[in-house]
Scaffold this active site. Structure first.
Site, mmCIF file in Angstrom:
data_model
loop_
_atom_site.group_PDB
_atom_site.id
_atom_site.type_symbol
_atom_site.label_atom_id
_atom_site.label_comp_id
_atom_site.label_asym_id
_atom_site.label_seq_id
_atom_site.Cartn_x
_atom_site.Cartn_y
_atom_site.Cartn_z
ATOM 1 N N ILE A 19 9.703 15.282 3.365
ATOM 2 C CA ILE A 19 9.847 15.262 4.823
ATOM 3 C C ILE A 19 10.662 16.475 5.279
ATOM 4 O O ILE A 19 10.355 17.098 6.296
ATOM 5 C CB ILE A 19 10.566 13.961 5.278
ATOM 6 C CG1 ILE A 19 9.802 12.729 4.818
ATOM 7 C CG2 ILE A 19 10.814 13.973 6.776
ATOM 8 C CD1 ILE A 19 8.734 12.233 5.733
ATOM 9 N N GLU A 150 12.426 18.144 -17.230
ATOM 10 C CA GLU A 150 11.081 18.600 -16.870
ATOM 11 C C GLU A 150 11.079 19.676 -15.796
ATOM 12 O O GLU A 150 10.162 20.477 -15.700
ATOM 13 C CB GLU A 150 10.214 17.440 -16.333
ATOM 14 C CG GLU A 150 9.914 16.362 -17.319
ATOM 15 C CD GLU A 150 10.851 15.179 -17.151
ATOM 16 O OE1 GLU A 150 10.436 14.067 -17.430
ATOM 17 O OE2 GLU A 150 12.019 15.388 -16.720
ATOM 18 N N CYS A 382 -12.621 2.134 2.510
ATOM 19 C CA CYS A 382 -13.041 2.301 1.116
ATOM 20 C C CYS A 382 -13.268 0.934 0.461
ATOM 21 O O CYS A 382 -14.226 0.257 0.798
ATOM 22 C CB CYS A 382 -12.039 3.170 0.371
ATOM 23 S SG CYS A 382 -12.822 4.084 -0.957
ATOM 24 N N HIS A 508 -11.717 7.821 3.785
ATOM 25 C CA HIS A 508 -10.305 7.543 4.082
ATOM 26 C C HIS A 508 -9.867 8.254 5.367
ATOM 27 O O HIS A 508 -9.360 9.377 5.303
ATOM 28 C CB HIS A 508 -9.422 8.007 2.921
ATOM 29 C CG HIS A 508 -9.566 7.151 1.716
ATOM 30 N ND1 HIS A 508 -8.810 6.013 1.527
ATOM 31 C CD2 HIS A 508 -10.392 7.243 0.650
ATOM 32 C CE1 HIS A 508 -9.157 5.445 0.380
ATOM 33 N NE2 HIS A 508 -10.116 6.168 -0.166
ATOM 34 N N GLU A 510 -7.336 7.747 7.100
ATOM 35 C CA GLU A 510 -5.871 7.890 7.212
ATOM 36 C C GLU A 510 -5.376 9.285 6.850
ATOM 37 O O GLU A 510 -4.301 9.694 7.281
ATOM 38 C CB GLU A 510 -5.159 6.832 6.348
ATOM 39 C CG GLU A 510 -5.273 6.981 4.838
ATOM 40 C CD GLU A 510 -6.512 6.324 4.230
ATOM 41 O OE1 GLU A 510 -7.514 6.145 4.966
ATOM 42 O OE2 GLU A 510 -6.491 5.994 3.033
HETATM 43 N N1 GLN Z 1 -12.765 0.955 -6.303
HETATM 44 C C1 GLN Z 1 -13.672 1.408 -5.304
HETATM 45 C C2 GLN Z 1 -14.527 2.565 -5.788
HETATM 46 O O1 GLN Z 1 -14.219 3.191 -6.764
HETATM 47 C C3 GLN Z 1 -12.952 1.794 -4.047
HETATM 48 C C4 GLN Z 1 -12.056 2.982 -4.203
HETATM 49 C C5 GLN Z 1 -11.055 3.123 -3.085
HETATM 50 O O2 GLN Z 1 -10.817 2.192 -2.328
HETATM 51 N N2 GLN Z 1 -10.421 4.271 -2.981
HETATM 52 O O3 GLN Z 1 -15.537 2.859 -5.201
#
Ligand code: GLN
Length: 540
Positions: A19, A150, A382, A508, A510
């Site tokens: 951040i 590391e 997803c 996604h 987001e």
């Molecule tokens: N497990 C599901 C797939 O591989 C969804 C993956 C996810 O939600 N990022 O398609």
């Protein structure tokens, strides 16, 4: 010519280096400068893609399909920098590249060593971003805490780097903790002195200190810190706890952090103005006009970071609607144990995020059913989309025990399954369908209305897909396919006909939401939730 800021952390982890780096980026952008940001992660994994959320939190996906550290999410949310694969350097990547060169004989008979070969590789990774993105200032955040074994090669690399580029072109910023000791009734500067000293042992003199603290740090304490840390007093800044992370660029700006950085780097820039950010983001978060409750139904809800971008995207949508989004974290296993109604009765909207593996799946399916039947606004992402499709197949289309082949390889109705390409995949790392693909939207749908465009790029991270064999049958029963990836005829978004707002996407969203630019799907989920709340209140 690019100049550099290196951000290191001391005393403890989780101080918010990500951040802080993002906030510095934001501040510098407000002064008209072009910036880019790199995260260096000292772990040996090539990327976090193969780590589980308990180890790592969310895996953030960039447009170019890299699976990266979640700090890149902060960088993208705060700044306009366009980030990709090269913006996340890991020890795994560095060693991989060095070992490949060694096998090709590129080291011409030399013994390959941490210094100079590993450090050279790190430096060339940093220079590559400078070359390709051409920022005025490149911010490089070193993961971990000074003193970690590391992290040593990275610190050595940036020490060398500062000599090669000229010390006047580099600023070292160290983020540290000033703890308050309750029994003594005072703050303590010793851990900070030690961590700055540790950096000096390596040959790095911190130029600027950012001190995290619960309470304001007095002038005297600052003087003491400066004295013991070998720096001028006005180079000690405080990073006091705030209500929202989006306030941090303002806090740094008020203290003149950007001015000091630019002075050190010899850069002249216009005056900064974060007034809009203050008004349209920070003030709105701090004084919302209403409240709305959204359930996030997942299996990692106890973790702070597993759904980081989702929580942030919900906050962004709230900013847009002048509403505080209260996030109810619901464990999907609880949903299957004690039922969807008792978990979801009190919420105005439901979001089911992505995930892998069968644990908690039935609960996600039940949550989708509850939202569909009770007309609660729903966003599936997803795996959340896949479970919504399974639910619809089972309970609306009568496909008993329909499933994804991820969870039931022999299911009679594989409504979610692997496409041919994925069936051949053996390696786990970096082999999913990853990164941005164009999605075409169907007219007259909620999605089309949300985006106000017919073509949109969205980021992916999954192996399984909607099985086209069931498309027509499910459409007949009211499952609208509102978005597709035309090239491969893949289903990207589905909606439920006749529902106030039920949208589920394979990608996604987001990862593309910003506080001052909420993602359309999140914005409209929260909008629909507010409408539902309004109607419910009226009824009561
Ligand atoms: N497990 C599901 C797939 O591989 C969804 C993956 C996810 O939600 N990022 O398609």
């Amino acid at each position: 010519m690019t100049k550099y800021i290196f951000v290191t952390g001391g005393v403890v982890s989780s101080l918010g280096k990500g951040i802080a780096s993002a906030s510095i980026g934001k501040l510098l952008e407000s002064r008209g400068l072009k910036i880019s940001i790199i995260k260096c992660d000292p772990y040996i994994n090539v990327d976090p893609g193969t780590m589980n959320p308990y180890q790592h939190g969310e895996v953030y996906v960039t447009d170019d399909g890299a699976e990266t550290d979640l700090d890149l999410g902060h960088y993208e949310r705060f700044t306009n920098a366009r980030l990709g694969r090269e913006n996340n350097i890991t020890t795994g990547k560095v060693y991989h590249s060095v070992i490949m060169k060694e096998r090709r004989g590129e080291y011409l008979g030399n013994t390959v060593q941490v210094i100079p070969h590993i450090t050279d590789e790190i430096k060339s990774g940093i220079r590559k971003v400078a070359r390709t993105s051409k920022p005025d200032i490149l911010i490089v955040e070193i993961g971990g805490t000074v003193g970690d074994i590391e992290g040593l090669p990275y610190l050595e690399a940036i020490r060398q780097f500062s000599l090669e580029e000229g010390r006047e072109n580099v600023v070292f910023i160290h983020l540290t903790l000033i703890p308050y000791i309750r029994s003594a009734g005072e703050i303590k500067t010793k851990p900070t002195q030690h961590s700055v000293q540790k950096l000096r042992e390596i040959g790095i003199q911190a130029d600027i200190l950012l001190c995290r603290s619960e309470f304001p740090i007095s002038k005297e304490a600052r003087e003491k810190i400066a004295l013991f840390c070998n720096m001028a007093r006005d180079m000690v800044f405080q990073a006091i706890d705030v209500e929202t992370v989006y306030e941090i660029p303002l806090i740094f700006g008020e203290q003149g952090l950007d001015t000091q950085v630019l002075k050190r780097l010899g850069i002249k820039a216009k005056k900064g103005d974060l007034g809009k950010w203050q008004e349209e983001v920070v003030d709105r978060i701090k004084s919302p006009k209403r409240k709305v409750k959204i359930a996030v139904v997942g299996k990692y809800i106890t973790l702070q970071d597993a759904y980081k971008s989702i929580y942030e995207a919900l906050i962004h949508a709230g900013i847009y609607h002048n509403a505080k989004v209260e996030i109810k974290r619901v464990d999907s296993e609880d949903v299957s144990r004690i039922g969807a109604a008792s978990n979801l009765e009190d919420v105005d909207g439901v979001l089911v995020p992505g995930g892998f593996g069968s644990r908690g799946i039935e609960g996600k399916i039940d949550a989708a059913k509850f939202a569909r039947e009770n007309k609660v606004p729903f966003l599936g992402i997803c795996l959340g989309m896949q479970t919504a499709v399974i639910e619809f197949a089972r309970n609306v289309c009568g496909m008993k025990k329909a499933n994804s082949t991820e969870f039931d390889r022999k299911t009679r109705y594989p409504v979610i399954s692997l496409i041919e390409e994925q069936k051949k995949v053996k390696d786990m790392g970096g082999t999913m369908r990853l990164g941005a693909y164009n999605c075409s939207l169907k007219d007259g749908t909620k999605s089309r209305e949300a985006y106000k465009r017919s073509e949109i790029p969205e980021r992916h991270r999954h192996r399984y897909e909607f099985n086209n064999r069931y498309r027509t049958d499910m459409a007949k029963k009211g499952l609208i396919v509102s978005g597709t990836y035309k090239k491969a005829d893949l289903v990207e978004i589905v909606e439920v006909k006749g529902h106030p707002w039920f949208v589920a996407c394979q990608f996604h969203p987001e990862f593309r939401s910003k506080p001052d630019k909420p993602h359309p799907l999140f914005r409209d989920l929260v909008g629909a939730a507010l409408t539902r709340q309004f109607l419910r209140d009226k009824e009561e």
